[in-house]
Motif scaffolding. Structure first.
Motif, short mmCIF file in Angstrom:
data_model
loop_
_atom_site.label_atom_id
_atom_site.label_comp_id
_atom_site.label_asym_id
_atom_site.label_seq_id
_atom_site.Cartn_x
_atom_site.Cartn_y
_atom_site.Cartn_z
N GLN A 22 -1.46 7.57 8.43
CA GLN A 22 -2.19 7.40 7.20
C GLN A 22 -2.30 6.03 6.74
OE1 GLN A 22 0.69 8.53 3.98
NE2 GLN A 22 -0.91 8.79 2.42
N LEU A 23 -1.54 5.02 7.19
CA LEU A 23 -1.78 3.66 7.03
C LEU A 23 -3.06 3.37 7.85
CD1 LEU A 23 -1.25 0.81 6.05
CD2 LEU A 23 0.16 0.52 7.94
N THR A 24 -3.33 3.62 8.96
CA THR A 24 -4.30 3.56 9.86
C THR A 24 -5.75 4.09 9.22
OG1 THR A 24 -3.22 3.50 11.76
CG2 THR A 24 -5.56 3.88 12.20
N LEU A 72 -6.07 4.76 6.11
CA LEU A 72 -6.42 3.82 4.73
C LEU A 72 -7.07 2.73 5.11
CD1 LEU A 72 -5.59 3.93 1.72
CD2 LEU A 72 -3.56 2.69 2.36
N LEU A 129 0.79 -1.31 -0.22
CA LEU A 129 -0.15 0.03 0.13
C LEU A 129 0.68 1.12 0.05
CD1 LEU A 129 -2.54 -1.09 2.64
CD2 LEU A 129 -2.82 -1.23 0.42
N ASP A 130 0.20 2.54 -0.53
CA ASP A 130 1.08 3.78 -0.55
C ASP A 130 0.84 4.71 0.55
OD1 ASP A 130 2.54 5.60 -1.67
OD2 ASP A 130 0.85 6.45 -2.76
N TRP A 131 1.66 4.49 1.66
CA TRP A 131 1.62 5.36 2.86
C TRP A 131 2.63 5.85 3.31
CZ3 TRP A 131 3.95 2.82 7.33
CH2 TRP A 131 3.97 1.64 6.97
N THR A 132 2.74 6.97 4.02
CA THR A 132 4.12 7.53 4.53
C THR A 132 4.18 7.38 5.93
OG1 THR A 132 2.86 9.52 4.70
CG2 THR A 132 3.84 9.45 2.47
N ASP A 133 2.94 7.34 7.01
CA ASP A 133 3.29 7.24 8.31
C ASP A 133 2.08 6.16 8.74
OD1 ASP A 133 1.06 8.82 8.42
OD2 ASP A 133 2.09 10.51 9.34
#
Length: 141
Positions: A106-108, A110, A99-103
């Motif tokens: 953001q992942l949570t 998403l 997946l495309d996430w930075t921290d």
């Protein structure tokens, strides 16, 4: 972006809390120990018939004692030893790795915004709990 084990546990806790998951972990070893101990004591007191009576009573008592009491899955996940958390992490990372996430925030966001991702991660948790801990899972409260 790398993710730490504790961050993944928090994400899995969020998913399992969203799904209202609770689990009862069966402690079959304790029940077997109790049944064996009462059979032994029954044998000492009553000979061969005492073994049968002690084993039967111990088996019933052991089954009653070890019938699982449901706890929230997030609590169970946070109480896992580090080695077990690592096993769960290794299974869950395969889902979020691409997946495309930075921290982690953001992942949570998403994951929590996607029913499909939630279902996949919940499946990882369910499979782990049933396979490794012989747990029974319930949804909702």
């Amino acid at each position: 972006m790398p993710i730490r084990v504790d961050q993944m546990m928090q994400l899995l806790c969020s998913v399992s809390q969203e799904k209202g998951m609770t689990a009862a972990v069966k402690h079959s070893g304790r029940g077997a120990l109790l049944a064996g101990a009462t059979a032994f004591v029954g044998g000492l007191v009553g000979g061969p018939p005492g073994i049968a009576v002690g084993g039967a009573l111990g088996g019933l008592l052991g089954a009653w004692m070890t019938s699982g009491q449901f706890k929230p899955v997030p609590q169970i996940l946070m109480e896992l030893p580090p080695a077990e958390q690592q096993k769960l992490f290794d299974e869950a990372i395969a889902i979020v790795r691409n997946l495309d996430w930075t921290d982690i925030a953001q992942l949570t966001a998403l994951v929590m915004g996607s029913g499909h991702l939630q279902q996949q991660l919940a499946g990882v948790v369910i499979n782990y709990l049933t396979r490794e801990l012989s747990a029974e899972i319930k949804y909702g409260e």
